[in-house]
Scaffold this motif. Sequence first.
Motif, PDB file in Angstrom:
ATOM      1  N   THR A 134      18.507   8.498   2.476  1.00  0.00           N
ATOM      2  CA  THR A 134      17.887   7.694   1.561  1.00  0.00           C
ATOM      3  C   THR A 134      17.351   8.587   0.478  1.00  0.00           C
ATOM      4  O   THR A 134      17.602   9.754   0.284  1.00  0.00           O
ATOM      5  N   GLY A 135      16.468   7.931  -0.462  1.00  0.00           N
ATOM      6  CA  GLY A 135      15.910   8.653  -1.403  1.00  0.00           C
ATOM      7  C   GLY A 135      15.062   9.769  -1.405  1.00  0.00           C
ATOM      8  O   GLY A 135      15.354  10.841  -1.897  1.00  0.00           O
ATOM      9  N   GLU A 136      14.363   9.652  -0.183  1.00  0.00           N
ATOM     10  CA  GLU A 136      13.519  10.597   0.469  1.00  0.00           C
ATOM     11  C   GLU A 136      14.280  11.853   0.720  1.00  0.00           C
ATOM     12  O   GLU A 136      13.984  13.159   0.563  1.00  0.00           O
ATOM     13  N   ARG A 137      15.397  11.680   1.553  1.00  0.00           N
ATOM     14  CA  ARG A 137      16.331  12.824   1.584  1.00  0.00           C
ATOM     15  C   ARG A 137      17.014  13.493   0.629  1.00  0.00           C
ATOM     16  O   ARG A 137      17.227  14.869   0.622  1.00  0.00           O
ATOM     17  N   LEU A 138      17.420  12.519  -0.319  1.00  0.00           N
ATOM     18  CA  LEU A 138      17.813  13.219  -1.698  1.00  0.00           C
ATOM     19  C   LEU A 138      16.659  14.217  -2.274  1.00  0.00           C
ATOM     20  O   LEU A 138      17.026  15.204  -2.784  1.00  0.00           O
TER      21      LEU A 138
END
Length: 176
Positions: A134-138
């Motif tokens: 996800t964007g949070e993981r990026l």
Amino acid sequence: MFDRFTQGAREAVVRAGFLALDAHRATLDADLLLLGVAEVRPFTLPSFTASGADLRPRLDLGDARSLLATLGIDLDEVRRRTRAGTDAPELWSLRRSRLRPLRVTLDGPLGRIPLAMHARKVIEVAMWKPGPVTGERLLWGLLADGANGAGRLLAEAGVDVAALVREAGIPVRRAA
């Protein structure tokens, strides 16, 4: 590798690739991944207050726009006309070389660009846990490596990085 990415995370990486190709960089670096995340915003984190406009002046993106403007050429318009549809994330792939496993490239209709070491580490951290990227993981990948400068760039753009880390649920290792 993109099969695990959410649509927003994939769009952010493809946007970063576009930016790297536009700047005529030899590799896709972590700073452009951060800019791609800031422009696409593949999450809803109120503490991520940096925009692409906040980060752009802090990055070396080349100066083709102003040079061409002196000749009466609108670079944005040229790109809109010549690149229509080439930014569709489904046309792009993220691949690891079978012969050189540390080499990861972003391939698409505009070309191929290898990920620099720090950008590759962002992707590796984002993919470390099972489940979708996800964007949070990026963002976790960007902030996990202090040497890539993402935290510094966000702080310079006025982001409270500690609050962002808490809000995004990024694990923090405490020193013993």
